[in-house]
Design an enzyme around this catalytic site. Structure first.
Site, short mmCIF file in Angstrom:
data_model
loop_
_atom_site.label_atom_id
_atom_site.label_comp_id
_atom_site.label_asym_id
_atom_site.label_seq_id
_atom_site.Cartn_x
_atom_site.Cartn_y
_atom_site.Cartn_z
CB THR A 158 14.66 3.27 4.43
OG1 THR A 158 15.44 2.09 4.61
CG2 THR A 158 13.29 3.06 5.01
CB SER A 182 23.40 1.66 13.00
OG SER A 182 22.08 2.02 12.77
CE LYS A 242 8.68 4.74 13.84
NZ LYS A 242 7.59 3.93 14.38
CD GLU A 263 27.27 2.31 5.01
OE1 GLU A 263 27.11 1.10 5.22
OE2 GLU A 263 27.17 2.80 3.88
CG ASN A 295 19.19 6.88 5.50
OD1 ASN A 295 19.73 7.94 5.84
ND2 ASN A 295 19.24 5.78 6.23
CG ASP A 317 -1.84 1.13 1.34
OD1 ASP A 317 -2.88 0.97 1.98
OD2 ASP A 317 -1.54 2.22 0.78
CG HIS A 350 19.95 9.95 11.51
ND1 HIS A 350 20.38 10.24 10.23
CD2 HIS A 350 19.83 8.59 11.57
CE1 HIS A 350 20.55 9.10 9.56
NE2 HIS A 350 20.21 8.10 10.36
CB SER A 361 18.00 -0.17 13.33
OG SER A 361 16.84 0.02 12.56
CB CYS A 376 23.82 7.68 9.95
SG CYS A 376 23.17 6.24 9.15
N1 CAA Z 1 -0.62 3.43 5.65
C1 CAA Z 1 0.00 4.13 6.61
N2 CAA Z 1 0.95 3.60 7.44
C2 CAA Z 1 1.25 2.30 7.27
C3 CAA Z 1 0.62 1.51 6.29
C4 CAA Z 1 -0.36 2.12 5.45
N3 CAA Z 1 -0.99 1.43 4.50
N4 CAA Z 1 1.13 0.26 6.38
C5 CAA Z 1 2.04 0.27 7.37
N5 CAA Z 1 2.12 1.51 7.90
C6 CAA Z 1 3.00 1.97 8.98
C7 CAA Z 1 3.17 0.96 10.08
O1 CAA Z 1 2.08 1.00 11.00
C8 CAA Z 1 4.48 1.43 10.69
O2 CAA Z 1 4.22 2.56 11.51
P1 CAA Z 1 4.89 2.65 12.99
O3 CAA Z 1 6.38 2.63 12.75
O4 CAA Z 1 4.40 3.95 13.49
O5 CAA Z 1 4.44 1.45 13.73
C9 CAA Z 1 5.27 1.95 9.47
O6 CAA Z 1 4.29 2.10 8.43
C10 CAA Z 1 6.33 0.98 8.99
O7 CAA Z 1 5.74 -0.27 8.86
P2 CAA Z 1 6.50 -1.59 9.36
O8 CAA Z 1 7.03 -1.38 10.74
O9 CAA Z 1 5.62 -2.76 9.12
O10 CAA Z 1 7.67 -1.58 8.30
P3 CAA Z 1 8.77 -2.66 8.00
O11 CAA Z 1 8.98 -3.56 9.16
O12 CAA Z 1 8.42 -3.33 6.71
O13 CAA Z 1 10.07 -1.77 7.78
C11 CAA Z 1 11.84 -0.51 8.78
C12 CAA Z 1 10.34 -0.58 8.48
C13 CAA Z 1 12.18 -1.54 9.88
C14 CAA Z 1 12.19 0.88 9.27
C15 CAA Z 1 12.65 -0.86 7.49
O14 CAA Z 1 12.32 0.07 6.48
C16 CAA Z 1 14.13 -0.85 7.70
O15 CAA Z 1 14.71 -1.84 8.16
N6 CAA Z 1 14.82 0.27 7.35
C17 CAA Z 1 16.27 0.41 7.50
C18 CAA Z 1 16.69 0.60 8.92
C19 CAA Z 1 16.39 1.97 9.46
O16 CAA Z 1 16.20 2.92 8.72
N7 CAA Z 1 16.36 2.07 10.79
C20 CAA Z 1 16.17 3.35 11.43
C21 CAA Z 1 17.00 3.48 12.68
S1 CAA Z 1 18.71 3.10 12.34
C22 CAA Z 1 19.38 4.56 11.75
O17 CAA Z 1 18.80 5.60 11.88
C23 CAA Z 1 20.68 4.51 11.04
C24 CAA Z 1 20.42 4.53 9.59
O18 CAA Z 1 20.34 5.60 8.95
C25 CAA Z 1 20.25 3.25 8.87
#
Ligand code: CAA
Length: 385
Positions: A154, A306, A244, A81, A274, A31, A235, A203, A113
């Site tokens: 991302t 990270s 968040k 990185e 990112n 979606d 960040h 993360s 980062c």
């Molecule tokens: N409409 C609106 N929102 C929706 C939706 C829809 N149809 N479907 C899902 N969502 C929302 C979910 O409810 C969720 O919201 P919350 O976080 O508020 O709960 C959000 O969308 C994301 O959904 P999921 O948690 O199901 O997503 P995911 O598990 O598939 O992946 C992620 C999310 C874990 C961040 C993934 O993209 C990822 O691993 N990214 C890379 C790691 C990262 O960026 N980590 C951040 C911290 S680390 C850091 O900052 C260093 C760096 O730069 C890497």
């Protein structure tokens, strides 16, 4: 007497292509609201075959030097990185492309980062020792995860170059700073991997833990109370992360913080994706380029890398800062990117990891000032466009 040090100029660069996340969502059956609302991302910048951290970093720095010249620059710190060599600093080819004097030290900073913040603090230290020095700090990254992974949406690519000086025109770096380091396997990239390995949920938790711990240390080291911080930049691995972070900080200090104030900081990152080390400074650029008058405003900055290192610090925006900004240039860069479809994006992603044992000439694709020309004798070659 202590020296007032900070950001005198800040310029942005990004890659030459862009993928709409709605197209990625359609491709993988997600979606589109998940990306747009859940992650807070609309697009990501995608590097062409002749773009990397060197070309983007040099492009951002070119703009800074065109305005201010190279006099007094005796240090170039490049934070990334996504290094292009295990040994040689990526800043060395940047130094060559820019034609900087040989009387300049060049080094690469690495800690996921976070490292651009360490480079900024190191620059401030050098200038505190000799206020006539000007330090070029470059943050440049290509965020690359595996195709079809949860992290794929991302990704992104971008660079920020900052001229750090005494008596800066844009923002003064305050002395108080809060830091926190913990050994966490939340995101890393093994030497033999072109893409990052990530435990997404861990993360997010490690990042949120980092902000409260860095905040506590900031306060313990004389940092301003929350009600004296006018704006916040966090960040942004994806822009929803900043919301968040803001919520977690508010909960931790027990006050209501205006989440609306975060929106303006996400303007560039929503479209670039990112950019790891550059992301926090793209958030700052978006804030400064926004409509609000920030003369004298204190900006709380949260940097997270990270692995994991966190730092909370603050800047004070200088009167007249607007005349030093480059919002129109940044908008033009974003608008000039070539949209690609998912098939082309996947091709570019797959072609990014080159085997250095084979000489190659890369096709001319980018329209930026510099290009990655290919590999000869195992070394990467760069050229001006
Ligand atoms: N409409 C609106 N929102 C929706 C939706 C829809 N149809 N479907 C899902 N969502 C929302 C979910 O409810 C969720 O919201 P919350 O976080 O508020 O709960 C959000 O969308 C994301 O959904 P999921 O948690 O199901 O997503 P995911 O598990 O598939 O992946 C992620 C999310 C874990 C961040 C993934 O993209 C990822 O691993 N990214 C890379 C790691 C990262 O960026 N980590 C951040 C911290 S680390 C850091 O900052 C260093 C760096 O730069 C890497």
């Amino acid at each position: 007497m202590s020296v007032t040090v900070g950001i005198h100029d800040l310029a942005v660069a990004t890659a030459g292509h862009t993928l709409a996340l709605d197209a990625l969502a359609a491709y993988n059956g997600t979606d589109p609201g998940k990306y747009r609302v859940g992650l807070g991302q609309d697009q990501m910048s995608v590097p062409g075959p002749d773009e990397d951290i060197v070309t983007m970093g040099a492009a951002a720095a070119r703009a800074v030097l065109d305005r201010h010249g190279a006099d007094g620059i005796r240090t170039l710190l490049l934070a990334t990185e996504s290094g292009v060599d295990q040994s040689k600093a990526a800043g060395v080819p940047v130094h060559a492309l820019l034609g900087l004097p040989s009387t300049c030290r060049v080094v690469e900073f690495k800690q996921a980062c976070y490292s651009a913040t360490a480079a900024l603090q190191a620059a401030a230290g050098l200038i505190a020792r000799d206020r006539s020095e000007r330090v070029l700090v470059i943050a440049a990254d290509v965020a690359r995860y595996e195709l079809d992974s949860a992290a794929e949406a991302t990704q992104g690519a971008g660079a920020v170059a900052m001229l750090v000086t005494a008596d800066p025109a844009i923002a003064v770096l305050e002395h108080a700073t809060g830091i926190h380091t913990a050994d966490v396997d939340d995101f890393w990239r093994p030497n033999d991997s072109p893409t990052a390995v990530v435990d997404g949920k861990l993360s997010v938790e490690a990042y949120l833990d980092g902000i409260v711990r860095a905040w506590d240390d900031y306060r313990a080291h004389g940092g301003s109370p929350i009600d004296q911080i006018d704006r916040f930049c966090h960040h942004q691995p994806f822009t929803r992360m900043a919301v968040k972070a803001h919520r977690r900080l508010a909960e931790h200090v027990g006050v209501a913080l205006d989440e609306g104030l975060i929106d303006v900081t996400t303007g560039y990152n929503r479209r670039i994706g990112n950019s790891y080390t550059a992301s926090l400074y793209l958030a700052l650029a978006a804030l400064l380029d926004g409509a609000d008058d920030l003369d004298g405003a204190r900006v709380g900055m949260f940097s997270y890398g990270s692995g994991a290192v966190s730092e909370f610090f603050s800047l004070v925006v200088q009167p007249g800062y607007r005349s030093a900004l480059r919002g129109a240039e940044t908008e033009a860069l974003l608008a000039a990117r070539t949209p690609v479809d998912v098939a082309r994006y996947r091709e570019l992603h797959a072609g990014a990891a080159l085997d250095s044992r084979f000489d190659v000439d890369t096709p001319v694709d980018s329209r930026g000032p510099f290009r990655f020309a290919g590999i000869r004798g195992r070394a990467r070659r760069y050229a001006a466009n």
